[in-house]
Design a protein around this motif. Structure first.
Motif, short mmCIF file in Angstrom:
data_model
loop_
_atom_site.label_atom_id
_atom_site.label_comp_id
_atom_site.label_asym_id
_atom_site.label_seq_id
_atom_site.Cartn_x
_atom_site.Cartn_y
_atom_site.Cartn_z
N GLU A 1 0.84 -1.19 0.00
CA GLU A 1 0.00 0.00 0.00
C GLU A 1 0.87 1.24 0.00
N ILE A 2 0.51 2.20 -0.85
CA ILE A 2 1.14 3.52 -0.85
C ILE A 2 0.02 4.54 -0.66
N VAL B 1 -2.67 2.12 -4.41
CA VAL B 1 -2.22 3.49 -4.19
C VAL B 1 -3.43 4.33 -3.81
N ASP B 2 -3.37 4.92 -2.62
CA ASP B 2 -4.46 5.75 -2.12
C ASP B 2 -4.13 7.22 -2.38
N MET B 3 -4.83 7.81 -3.34
CA MET B 3 -4.62 9.22 -3.69
C MET B 3 -5.89 10.03 -3.45
N VAL C 1 -6.58 4.47 -6.21
CA VAL C 1 -7.81 5.09 -5.75
C VAL C 1 -7.62 6.59 -5.89
N VAL C 2 -8.35 7.17 -6.85
CA VAL C 2 -8.18 8.60 -7.14
C VAL C 2 -9.55 9.20 -7.43
N GLU D 1 -12.69 4.43 -7.87
CA GLU D 1 -13.29 5.49 -7.06
C GLU D 1 -13.23 5.14 -5.57
N SER D 2 -13.19 3.84 -5.24
CA SER D 2 -13.18 3.46 -3.82
C SER D 2 -12.03 2.51 -3.51
#
Length: 121
Positions: free
Chosen positions: A15-16, A49-51, A83-84, A109-110
């Motif tokens: 995870e980033i 990647v959580d953006m 995720v953006v 989206e999620s």
């Protein structure tokens, strides 16, 4: 603050999480941490990647992100589920993916959908 961790040892998922105002030096730091995680996972892994907090990257950070994407591909990344939600961030992400010749990225989206994609495939 941006961060990275091994999210799933069995599924080999890293995870980033990118901070809304990520700096080039933070990107360098995350890249080094991902290299360590990749070695722990045997050199083959997926990335989530959580953006969600990122609206726009500075030009300096965007250039550094291209290097980051190239590097993590070399470390053994197979796929990235990103995720953006911000429109400008999506456009910038598409541009950096083209510049880094990163063709295994999907956008979501999620967080839950992105993670489910990596775990199911």
């Amino acid at each position: 603050m941006s961060s990275t961790k091994i999210l799933d040892y069995i599924g080999k998922i890293i995870e980033i999480v990118w901070d809304a105002k990520v700096t080039p030096s933070e990107i360098d730091s995350i890249t080094k941490e991902v290299r360590t995680h990749a070695q722990e996972l045997g050199g083959s892994f997926d990335v989530i990647v959580d953006m969600r907090t990122v609206k726009v990257f500075s030009p300096e950070s965007q250039a550094k992100l291209v290097e980051h994407q190239k590097s993590i591909k070399e470390f053994g990344m197979k796929r990235a589920a990103v995720v953006v939600t911000g429109t400008i961030a999506k456009l910038q992400l598409n541009r950096t993916a083209r510049h880094s010749v990163h063709t295994t990225e999907t956008q979501w989206e999620s967080y839950e959908q992105a993670l489910a994609f990596l775990k199911e495939s």
